[in-house]
Design a protein around this motif. Structure first.
Motif, PDB file in Angstrom:
ATOM      1  N   GLN A  50      -5.495  23.126  47.676  1.00  0.00           N
ATOM      2  CA  GLN A  50      -5.661  21.931  48.520  1.00  0.00           C
ATOM      3  C   GLN A  50      -4.337  21.231  48.802  1.00  0.00           C
ATOM      4  N   CYS A  87     -15.528  16.459  49.233  1.00  0.00           N
ATOM      5  CA  CYS A  87     -14.287  17.175  48.946  1.00  0.00           C
ATOM      6  C   CYS A  87     -13.141  16.447  49.633  1.00  0.00           C
ATOM      7  N   LEU A  88     -12.021  16.310  48.920  1.00  0.00           N
ATOM      8  CA  LEU A  88     -10.865  15.627  49.520  1.00  0.00           C
ATOM      9  C   LEU A  88     -10.342  16.372  50.750  1.00  0.00           C
ATOM     10  N   HIS A 129     -17.009  23.338  41.676  1.00  0.00           N
ATOM     11  CA  HIS A 129     -16.421  23.030  42.980  1.00  0.00           C
ATOM     12  C   HIS A 129     -14.937  23.406  43.014  1.00  0.00           C
ATOM     13  N   GLU A 130     -14.196  22.999  41.962  1.00  0.00           N
ATOM     14  CA  GLU A 130     -12.741  23.240  41.966  1.00  0.00           C
ATOM     15  C   GLU A 130     -12.422  24.721  41.770  1.00  0.00           C
ATOM     16  N   HIS A 133     -12.632  26.640  44.911  1.00  0.00           N
ATOM     17  CA  HIS A 133     -11.451  26.524  45.785  1.00  0.00           C
ATOM     18  C   HIS A 133     -10.446  27.647  45.519  1.00  0.00           C
TER      19      HIS A 133
HETATM   20 ZN    ZN Z   1     -12.876  20.281  47.137  1.00  0.00          ZN
END
Ligand code: ZN
Length: 153
Positions: A50, A87-88, A129-130, A133
């Motif tokens: 990210q 999510c950012l 979630h992470e 990624h």
């Molecule tokens: Zn995320």
């Protein structure tokens, strides 16, 4: 140092991250910047891709202190939870996602030492979630539907 968070549509978010081979100053600076970036954005987790770094590094804080995970792997899951997720890298949106209710992860710490962590509820959701990624997966791939906020004012 706060780094720029890349958003959905950027190809980097869709790539597979490589294992972090070295546990040196470069990793520690990345971890520091990722924590700074997560806290500034008021998120509960952030994965290295990210911020444009394709390495298997994650930071999480669900309100119980900073967790740093290097080369994390999910080794056990239990149960199911359904709920909203954001999510950012997908600002202003939320989706309804089903995740395991309990997750055990094996990872390395900033010095390369292996450890295991088990999380339930929000922490289990953040871990899944992470780690997704790191494999180029974003929650929008897994959601059943988008959640539209109720109109304010
Ligand atoms: Zn995320």
């Amino acid at each position: 140092m706060v780094r720029k968070i890349i958003t959905l549509g950027d190809e980097t978010l869709r790539k597979i991250s490589k294992p972090m081979p070295k546990f040196d100053l470069r990793l520690w600076l990345l971890l520091r910047d990722m924590a700074d970036t997560m806290y500034k954005a008021e998120g509960v987790g952030l994965a290295a891709p990210q911020v444009g770094i394709l390495r298997r590094v994650v930071v999480i804080d669900v309100g119980k202190g900073l967790i740093e995970l290097v080369n994390p792997e999910i080794i056990a899951t239990e149960g199911e939870q359904a709920g909203p997720e954001g999510c950012l890298s997908v600002p202003g949106r939320q989706g309804h996602v089903v995740r395991p209710n309990k997750v055990t992860v094996r990872a390395q710490d900033r010095k390369g030492k292996s450890f295991e962590i088990t999380g339930e509820g929000l922490l289990a959701r953040a871990l899944c979630h992470e780690i997704d990624h790191l494999d180029g997966i974003v929650y929008v791939d897994k959601m059943d539907h988008e959640i539209f906020p109720e109109e304010e004012e």
